[in-house]
Design an enzyme around this catalytic site. Structure first.
Site: not given
Ligand code: PLP
Length: 374
Positions: A71, A151, A179, A200-202, A243, A331
């Site tokens: 994001t 996604n 994704q 994104s790592a998660h 930091t 989201c």
């Molecule tokens: N972009 C895509 C395509 C995503 O699927 C997501 C998370 O669902 C994001 C951005 C946002 O990622 P983050 O949770 O790391 O902000």
């Protein structure tokens, strides 16, 4: 309970957690400090992680700006480019199926006199290079931003072709690859027109709260110019001061290293799992199920399925003690999906759709549960 919402987030890999723990405990140094071992250890750990992430996506380690997630990366890149180049052009081209962190950033910029053109997508959620080329010829934007893999429906954009069109036209090109990384090969070096990437790592068994914005160098020395996100002590090449979250960065690096080693195996596993699940759903429910995507061209492991005549919210609630699933993006789950609507689905069809997002750790036996659906 079976967890099948891996596009929302994933369970942290135990090896990732193990790698992170020292940096939350005894290795608490600040990588920007100097001369003593704790700081040097932290600096070294960040540098290793930078190399691990760079190896996964085929960029130079110096091109990685660690952020809090995709994001932030999407906001930073789009706003940063517009801010820096607004005197030459104030037009952005994007697609109707982007993540809200792109769409809402564009909406915000429209309130600041920026113009945004939204490309229509085909029935599977893709744009194409000819369509982009025609639009750019009419009105040259400063930036094109197109999601790599969706996604909600897993559809893939032809990123190499789109990047070529942008390069030839002298337009910056950004893609949200959140994704896709760890599920499909990504090599930025092979795609010269791809200037920016968000990660994104998660989503790949790493920690939450860490991601990256990739800003490609135009030559050995020269970075693409973009307005910094956070002004301060000059960390992350002056783009994002503050930091560094060493533990999270180390976790991201480890997750990237594991994803890289297991990429081919994981792709195979995900394809096998999704075909197993599709077969179960089709044989159990027959023509009461419909798959909203092109199976030959999508992110492995994401299935967007219509359950004809069934309200998705009611079905999700009914399934919730047994299976964690979602109607689409985590989201925007309270709003009808803009992605499904952009591919031409009616509001009734959208209300019947559920997203399954599998993980290489999903077991085929987990999916047998769906044989009991009637
Ligand atoms: N972009 C895509 C395509 C995503 O699927 C997501 C998370 O669902 C994001 C951005 C946002 O990622 P983050 O949770 O790391 O902000």
């Amino acid at each position: 309970m079976i967890y099948l919402d891996n596009s929302a987030t994933t369970k942290i890999d135990p090896l990732v957690l193990e790698a992170m723990l020292p940096y939350l405990q005894e290795e608490y140094g600040n990588p920007s400090s100097k001369y003593y071992l704790l700081a040097e250890n932290a600096k070294k750990a960040v540098s290793v992680a930078r190399e691990q992430v760079a190896a996964l996506i085929g960029c130079h380690p110096d091109e990685i700006i660690f952020t809090s997630g995709a994001t932030e990366s999407n906001n930073f890149i789009i706003k940063g480019i517009i801010d820096h180049y607004s005197s030459s052009s104030n037009l952005i081209i994007t697609t109707k199926v982007e993540h809200p962190s792109v769409l809402e950033t564009c909406n915000y910029l429209q309130t600041k006199e920026v113009k945004v053109n939204y490309l229509d997508v085909d029935n599977y959620g893709r744009i194409n290079a000819d369509q982009l080329h025609s639009l750019i010829k009419i009105n040259k934007p400063v930036l094109v931003s197109a999601i790599w893999g969706n996604n909600e429906i897993g559809s893939l954009n032809p990123i190499k072709e789109l990047a070529t069109v942008c390069k030839q036209a002298g337009v910056f090109f950004h893609s949200d690859a959140t994704q896709v990384i760890g599920k499909l090969p990504v090599n930025m070096t092979d795609i010269p027109g791809l200037c920016f990437l968000s990660l994104s790592a998660h989503k790949l068994c790493g920690p939450k709260g860490i991601g990256a914005a990739i800003i490609r160098k135009q030559s050995d020395e020269i970075y693409t110019k973009i307005t910094p996100l956070l002004h301060g002590g000059g960390q992350e090449n002056n783009y994002r001061s503050g930091t560094l979250a060493v533990h999270n960065i180390v976790g991201f690096g480890k997750a990237a290293e594991i994803a890289m080693k297991q990429l081919t195996d994981n792709q195979r596993k995900l394809l096998d799992l999704e075909s197993y699940l599709s077969d179960i759903l089709s044989s159990t429910l027959g023509d009461k199920v419909y798959f909203n995507h092109d199976n030959s061209d999508k992110i492995p492991g994401i299935l967007s399925v219509q359950f004809k005549g069934v309200n998705n919210e009611l079905l999700l609630k009914k399934l919730s003690p047994y299976a964690a699933l979602s109607s689409g993006s985590a989201c925007s789950s309270s709003k009808p999906s803009h992605v499904l609507s952009a591919i031409g689905m009616t509001s009734e069809e959208i209300r019947q759709t559920i997203r399954f997002s599998l993980s290489p750790h999903t077991l085929p036996s987990d999916l047998d549960f769906f044989k009991s659906l009637r």
